[in-house]
Design an enzyme around this catalytic site. Structure first.
Site, PDB file in Angstrom:
ATOM      1  N   SER A 127      -1.217  -7.229  -4.864  1.00 19.24           N
ATOM      2  CA  SER A 127      -0.490  -7.981  -3.845  1.00 19.24           C
ATOM      3  C   SER A 127      -1.427  -8.885  -3.063  1.00 19.24           C
ATOM      4  O   SER A 127      -2.611  -8.554  -2.877  1.00 19.24           O
ATOM      5  CB  SER A 127       0.206  -7.003  -2.888  1.00 19.24           C
ATOM      6  OG  SER A 127       0.682  -7.662  -1.742  1.00 19.24           O
ATOM      7  N   TYR A 152       0.470  -0.288   2.954  1.00 15.20           N
ATOM      8  CA  TYR A 152       0.897  -0.895   1.683  1.00 15.20           C
ATOM      9  C   TYR A 152      -0.262  -1.655   1.050  1.00 15.20           C
ATOM     10  O   TYR A 152      -0.562  -1.491  -0.140  1.00 15.20           O
ATOM     11  CB  TYR A 152       2.083  -1.826   1.924  1.00 15.20           C
ATOM     12  CG  TYR A 152       2.438  -2.676   0.722  1.00 15.20           C
ATOM     13  CD1 TYR A 152       2.995  -2.108  -0.420  1.00 15.20           C
ATOM     14  CD2 TYR A 152       2.200  -4.055   0.723  1.00 15.20           C
ATOM     15  CE1 TYR A 152       3.308  -2.879  -1.531  1.00 15.20           C
ATOM     16  CE2 TYR A 152       2.508  -4.832  -0.381  1.00 15.20           C
ATOM     17  CZ  TYR A 152       3.067  -4.241  -1.500  1.00 15.20           C
ATOM     18  OH  TYR A 152       3.367  -5.009  -2.597  1.00 15.20           O
TER      19      TYR A 152
END
Length: 336
Positions: A127, A152
């Site tokens: 990501s 995350y």
């Protein structure tokens, strides 16, 4: 070729599976169909895949060790695309344990399956959030990413480290792809294109964080899928120029690579909202809010390495991509 796609009922997973099926590959998709967002959307994505030959679906959670071991042993996959993850930066502040279960334990089970069954190539989703406190623009794969600002992001950085370990110890070829704000038809309802479109159509205010002073490298789903499909066939080899005294974070003396997949064109949040307003045909009522914990002000992908290695080139302009999304949203929700 038989390919395993984890997270096949997800936004990117469905589109990647469809592309590989259209290329004539056999695809086994797995997903746990959790309730993080509307399960009906996930089920309807799967219906799109069931229309195509050579697709099978297994409801399975990648954090289930024995089930993953049995799946890998039974199926004889050649390549794996890991897109299953607990997504969402803000939700990681509410339920951190979900991220460890899926993104760490689940990813370990994927790595172990690949290791023991001799997988040719593991491609996995990282990501843009891994860049964290880094403010050097554009974000480059050779930059340091040791300062994530959400759990995350930390789990995605951990995935890259875990993959490198398996590439080094077991010679497993792995490629991590740092996705930048992917949008398009069948997109997630917790992301801004869906949230903004729905709120504008229903005359509800939209939440605009950091008072709109944000930029995102919005990347259309078809461009992302093109990059994933191309990189799946580019099995990494050890980098002959890797220097242990000055290590490159994006490569290794092991068969390991990291790439960005983005549009290389950051868009101001207010411009993005205006584009949605134009596509919807209505003005938004904006609720200006402060910066949220875990967010970053700007994302901007450097994609030169992906261009060089597989000829990747994003093609979708924002206005056309938003029109495609809004048309899908209206059709899917019977608002056309």
């Amino acid at each position: 070729m038989k390919v395993l796609i984890t997270g096949a009922a997800g936004f990117i997973g469905m589109h990647v599976a469809r592309r590989l099926l259209e290329q004539g590959r056999e695809v086994v998709g797995i997903d746990n169909l959790n309730s993080y967002y509307d399960v009906r959307l996930k089920e309807n994505r799967l219906k799109q895949l069931f229309r195509l030959p050579r697709f099978r679906f297994v409801k399975l959670d990648i954090s289930d060790r024995s089930a993953m071991e049995n799946l890998f042993a039974a199926e004889g996959f050649q390549r794996v695309v890991n897109l299953a993850a607990q997504a969402g930066v803000r939700y990681s502040l509410k339920d951190p344990h979900a991220y460890i279960s899926s993104n760490i334990i689940g990813f370990l089970n994927v790595l172990e399956g690949c290791r023991h069954e001799g997988i040719e190539h593991l491609v996995y989703a990282s990501s843009s959030s891994v860049y964290g406190l880094n403010t050097s623009m554009p974000f480059g794969i050779h930059d340091n990413v040791d300062h994530p600002v959400s759990l995350y992001a930390a789990t995605k950085k951990s995935n890259e480290l875990m993959a490198h370990t398996y590439s080094h110890l077991y010679g497993l070829p792995t490629t991590g792809l740092r996705f930048f704000t992917v949008y398009g038809p069948w997109g997630r309802p917790d992301m801004s294109p869906y949230l903004f479109t729905e709120s504008i159509l229903k005359d509800r205010p939209i939440e605009v964080f950091n008072n709109g002073r944000m930029k995102r490298d919005f990347t259309y789903i078809d461009d992302v899928v093109d990059g994933v499909a191309r990189i799946l066939d580019k099995i990494p080899e050890p980098d002959a120029n890797f220097q242990c005294m000055n290590p490159d974070p994006a490569s290794s003396q092991a068969p390991y690579r990291i790439y960005n997949i983005g549009n290389h064109n950051p868009i101001e949040l207010m411009t993005f909202i205006e584009t949605i307003e134009k596509a919807v045909g209505k003005r938004a009522v904006k609720n200006l809010l402060p910066m949220q914990p875990g967010d970053v002000e700007e994302t901007y992908a450097e994609i030169e390495e992906l261009r060089q290695i597989v000829g990747f080139e994003p093609h979708m302009p924002l206005d056309k991509g938003i029109n495609e999304f809004v048309n899908w949203y209206k059709s899917y929700n019977s608002l056309a």
